[in-house]
Motif scaffolding. Structure first.
Motif, PDB file in Angstrom:
ATOM      1  N   TYR A 169       0.830  -1.208   0.000  1.00  0.00           N
ATOM      2  CA  TYR A 169       0.000   0.000   0.000  1.00  0.00           C
ATOM      3  C   TYR A 169       0.866   1.260   0.000  1.00  0.00           C
ATOM      4  CZ  TYR A 169      -3.628   3.350   1.199  1.00  0.00           C
ATOM      5  OH  TYR A 169      -4.480   4.423   1.172  1.00  0.00           O
ATOM      6  N   SER A 172       2.516   1.683  -3.375  1.00  0.00           N
ATOM      7  CA  SER A 172       1.567   2.041  -4.431  1.00  0.00           C
ATOM      8  C   SER A 172       1.151   3.503  -4.335  1.00  0.00           C
ATOM      9  CB  SER A 172       0.338   1.131  -4.372  1.00  0.00           C
ATOM     10  OG  SER A 172      -0.424   1.362  -3.198  1.00  0.00           O
ATOM     11  N   ARG A 173       1.006   4.037  -3.123  1.00  0.00           N
ATOM     12  CA  ARG A 173       0.608   5.437  -2.989  1.00  0.00           C
ATOM     13  C   ARG A 173       1.746   6.386  -3.332  1.00  0.00           C
ATOM     14  NH1 ARG A 173      -4.369   6.457  -0.679  1.00  0.00           N
ATOM     15  NH2 ARG A 173      -3.908   8.522  -1.555  1.00  0.00           N
ATOM     16  N   PHE A 188      -4.002  -1.688 -14.530  1.00  0.00           N
ATOM     17  CA  PHE A 188      -4.501  -0.652 -13.639  1.00  0.00           C
ATOM     18  C   PHE A 188      -3.318   0.138 -13.121  1.00  0.00           C
ATOM     19  CE2 PHE A 188      -3.928  -4.695 -11.538  1.00  0.00           C
ATOM     20  CZ  PHE A 188      -3.076  -4.381 -10.488  1.00  0.00           C
ATOM     21  N   TYR A 192      -4.256   1.025  -7.089  1.00  0.00           N
ATOM     22  CA  TYR A 192      -5.323   0.025  -6.991  1.00  0.00           C
ATOM     23  C   TYR A 192      -4.786  -1.365  -6.645  1.00  0.00           C
ATOM     24  CZ  TYR A 192      -8.277   3.536  -9.214  1.00  0.00           C
ATOM     25  OH  TYR A 192      -8.973   4.681  -9.493  1.00  0.00           O
ATOM     26  N   TYR A 195      -6.047  -3.305  -3.487  1.00  0.00           N
ATOM     27  CA  TYR A 195      -7.443  -3.742  -3.583  1.00  0.00           C
ATOM     28  C   TYR A 195      -7.581  -4.910  -4.563  1.00  0.00           C
ATOM     29  CZ  TYR A 195      -7.766   0.797  -1.392  1.00  0.00           C
ATOM     30  OH  TYR A 195      -7.575   1.868  -0.537  1.00  0.00           O
ATOM     31  N   VAL A 196      -6.716  -4.942  -5.571  1.00  0.00           N
ATOM     32  CA  VAL A 196      -6.697  -6.095  -6.472  1.00  0.00           C
ATOM     33  C   VAL A 196      -6.256  -7.338  -5.694  1.00  0.00           C
ATOM     34  CG1 VAL A 196      -5.568  -7.108  -8.491  1.00  0.00           C
ATOM     35  CG2 VAL A 196      -6.322  -4.722  -8.553  1.00  0.00           C
TER      36      VAL A 196
END
Length: 293
Positions: A169, A172-173, A188, A192, A195-196
Motif C-alpha cells: 500500500y 503504491s501510494r 490498472f 489500486y 485492492y486487487v
C-alpha cells in the motif's frame, strides 16, 4: 558459479529487506522440518503478557504458512515491494524504513491485543484451529462450527500477510503513475494494487481481514508521513529516534545518485510494460507528425 551469482545477488539486497525475507524463509523452513511448531510462534496476548513469551511479538510476522502456493506468493510480494521501498523512497534512510516496520507492527499488535482469540475460543479449539491452518496432523476432527471460525480467526494470529499488504500500500501510494499488469488479466494504476490483491484473496477463499488490516495501517502511515505534514497547519508526526539513525543510517555513496524507475530495478517482475502514465502522454504519435518534404 550458480552459488556465486546467488550470493552476489543476496548481498546486494538492502539490509532490512535481506534480514526480513531471510528470517521469514528460515522460520518457515524450521516449521517445515519440525524444528519449530506454529504453536510456538503465533500471536497470543495471554502468553506474551502473562507468561512473558515476548518472541511471539516478532515471530507472528515471520511465518507465512507451510510451503506451498500461498507461501511463495506472499514471499514474492514481500521481497519485491520491501526492496523497492528500501531502494526507492527510503534510499539512504534505513532507520526511517525500520521505524516504519516498528510503527506498522505496533499498530497491528495493539489492534489484536484486545481481541484475545483464546478468550473467544477454548484453548483446545484454538489448538485445533492452528493445526487445521498449518496442516499439522491431529486425531480429533473439526466440527462444522469450528471450521467456520477458522477462516476468520486463524490469520489474526499470524500477521505476515497483513504486513506485506501494508508495504504494498505504501509503495503504491508513492508511485501513483505506474501502470501494473496483474498476471496478464488486467491493467490498472499502482494505487489500486492493494485492492486487487484483496479481491484475489477473496477469490481464493482466504480471509480478507488481514488484507483490510494491512490497507488500513498502510494508509495511516502514508497519511501521517506524506499527507498530513503538507497540509496547512500540519507537522511531521512520525519522527525516527536518533539512536536508530545512529545505528542504521550510513552516508549515501553518491549525492547525485538517481534511483532507477521502480519498474526497471532489480527484484521485480514483469507485470506488463510497467510504463508511467505521463511517459505515455509524452510519446510522439507518428500518425500526427507533419509530413516532411
Amino acid at each position: 558459479m550458480a552459488y556465486q551469482t546467488f550470493h552476489q545477488e543476496y548481498m546486494q539486497m538492502p539490509p532490512i529487506t535481506r534480514a526480513y525475507t531471510t528470517a521469514s524463509v528460515l522460520t518457515t523452513l524450521a516449521v517445515q522440518l519440525e524444528i519449530l511448531t506454529p504453536f510456538q510462534l503465533y500471536f497470543n496476548p495471554e502468553l506474551i503478557f502473562k507468561q512473558y513469551q515476548i518472541w511471539r511479538l516478532v515471530t507472528n510476522f515471520l511465518f507465512f504458512g507451510t510451503i506451498g502456493f500461498n507461501f511463495f506468493f506472499n514471499m514474492i510480494f514481500t521481497y519485491r515491494y520491501c526492496r523497492m521501498l528500501e531502494e526507492g523512497s527510503f534510499r539512504g534512510r534505513t532507520a526511517d524504513f525500520f521505524f516504519m516496520f516498528l510503527f506498522g507492527g505496533f499498530l497491528m499488535v495493539v489492534s489484536l491485543t484486545n481481541r484475545k482469540p483464546t478468550s473467544v475460543l477454548s484453548h483446545q479449539t484454538h489448538y485445533y484451529m492452528l493445526a487445521y491452518y498449518t496442516k499439522v496432523r491431529i486425531d480429533t476432527r473439526f466440527s462444522l462450527i469450528q471450521k467456520q471460525i477458522v477462516g476468520f480467526f486463524v490469520n489474526l494470529v499470524f500477521l505476515g500477510q497483513a504486513f506485506t499488504i501494508m508495504l504494498v500500500y505504501v509503495w503504491s501510494r508513492r508511485n501513483p503513475y505506474i501502470r501494473m499488469n496483474f498476471f496478464g488479466l488486467m491493467s490498472f494504476q499502482a494505487p489500486y494494487l492493494p485492492y486487487v490483491l484483496l479481491g484475489f484473496s477473496l477469490l481464493l477463499g482466504n480471509s480478507i481481514v488481514v488484507d483490510i488490516m494491512g490497507i488500513a495501517i498502510g494508509h495511516i502511515y502514508y497519511f501521517l508521513e506524506d499527507v498530513f505534514p503538507e497540509q496547512r497547519g500540519g507537522f511531521k508526526f512520525l519522527r525516527t529516534p536518533g539512536f536508530l539513525k545512529w545505528l542504521l543510517d550510513t552516508p549515501t555513496d553518491d549525492a547525485d545518485y538517481v534511483p532507477l524507475p521502480e519498474e526497471d530495478r532489480p527484484g521485480g517482475f514483469n507485470w506488463g510494460e510497467g510504463q508511467r502514465v505521463d511517459d505515455q502522454a509524452d510519446e510522439p504519435n507518428e500518425h500526427n507528425q507533419p509530413d516532411q518534404q
